[in-house]
Design a protein around this motif. Structure first.
Motif, short mmCIF file in Angstrom:
data_model
loop_
_atom_site.label_atom_id
_atom_site.label_comp_id
_atom_site.label_asym_id
_atom_site.label_seq_id
_atom_site.Cartn_x
_atom_site.Cartn_y
_atom_site.Cartn_z
N GLU A 31 0.85 -1.18 0.14
CA GLU A 31 -0.14 -0.32 0.25
C GLU A 31 1.19 1.16 -0.24
O GLU A 31 0.77 2.04 -0.55
CB GLU A 31 -0.46 0.09 1.07
N GLN A 32 1.63 1.38 1.01
CA GLN A 32 2.50 2.66 1.09
C GLN A 32 3.78 2.47 -0.12
O GLN A 32 4.19 3.67 -0.84
CB GLN A 32 3.91 2.32 2.50
N VAL A 33 4.33 1.30 -0.61
CA VAL A 33 4.58 1.62 -1.89
C VAL A 33 4.23 2.39 -3.46
O VAL A 33 4.39 3.37 -4.37
CB VAL A 33 5.04 -0.05 -3.19
N SER A 34 3.04 2.17 -3.46
CA SER A 34 1.46 2.27 -4.07
C SER A 34 0.96 3.72 -4.11
O SER A 34 1.42 4.76 -4.91
CB SER A 34 0.38 1.10 -4.06
N ASP A 35 0.98 3.97 -2.81
CA ASP A 35 0.60 5.76 -2.72
C ASP A 35 1.86 6.35 -3.25
O ASP A 35 2.20 7.56 -3.85
CB ASP A 35 0.64 5.83 -1.57
N ASP A 36 3.40 5.66 -2.77
CA ASP A 36 4.27 6.43 -3.47
C ASP A 36 4.45 6.63 -4.51
O ASP A 36 4.75 7.31 -5.31
CB ASP A 36 5.63 5.92 -3.08
N GLN A 37 4.08 5.28 -5.89
CA GLN A 37 4.67 5.28 -6.26
C GLN A 37 3.06 6.28 -7.34
O GLN A 37 3.26 7.29 -8.58
CB GLN A 37 4.43 4.19 -7.42
N ASP A 38 2.35 6.46 -6.62
CA ASP A 38 1.30 7.22 -7.49
C ASP A 38 1.49 9.25 -7.20
O ASP A 38 0.99 10.03 -8.04
CB ASP A 38 -0.33 7.27 -6.24
N ARG A 39 2.19 9.06 -6.12
CA ARG A 39 2.95 10.39 -5.81
C ARG A 39 4.20 11.05 -6.23
O ARG A 39 3.66 11.63 -7.13
CB ARG A 39 3.25 10.48 -4.54
N GLY A 40 5.19 9.86 -7.37
CA GLY A 40 5.88 10.32 -8.69
C GLY A 40 4.74 9.95 -9.29
O GLY A 40 5.61 11.53 -10.34
N LYS A 41 4.26 9.36 -9.42
CA LYS A 41 3.61 9.96 -10.96
C LYS A 41 2.69 11.07 -10.73
O LYS A 41 3.25 12.09 -11.91
CB LYS A 41 2.52 8.78 -11.62
#
Length: 97
Positions: A31-41
Motif C-alpha cells: 500500500e505504501q509503495v502504491s501511494d508513493d508511486q501514485d505521488r511520483g506519477k
C-alpha cells in the motif's frame, strides 16, 4: 519546515511497518509503495507541465514516467505466487545444486 515533516512521516511509517510481520507487513508495504508511486506519477506530470521548455528535464521526466507506470501496475496487479524454492538464486562457492 516541510522537510522536517516529511522526515517525521518517514520515521512514523518505518516504525509502523517494523511492528508488522507476514501478510500484514506485505499488505501495508505494498500500500505504501502504491501511494508513493501514485505521488511520483503526480510529480512527473506536474514537472512535465511546469518545465516543458526545459528539454533535458522534459526528456528525463518523459523517460521516467513509463517506469513509474510499470511499477504502479506491478504493485496493483494480483500477487505473484509464493517462491517455492529455498535454495539461493546464485550458487555459493563449494555448493552444488
Amino acid at each position: 519546515m516541510k522537510y522536517d515533516k516529511q522526515v517525521e512521516r518517514f520515521y512514523e511509517k518505518r516504525d509502523e511497518l517494523a511492528g508488522l510481520s507476514g501478510r500484514e507487513f506485505d499488505k501495508a508495504f505494498l500500500e505504501q509503495v502504491s501511494d508513493d508511486q501514485d505521488r511520483g506519477k503526480e510529480l512527473i506530470e506536474e514537472g512535465l507541465d511546469e518545465y516543458r521548455d526545459d528539454t533535458t528535464l522534459a526528456v528525463f521526466l518523459g523517460r521516467t514516467a513509463p517506469v513509474l507506470s510499470g511499477h504502479l501496475r506491478r504493485v496493483k496487479s494480483p500477487a505473484l505466487p509464493p517462491r517455492t524454492h529455498t535454495r539461493p538464486l546464485l550458487p555459493l562457492p563449494g555448493f552444488k545444486i
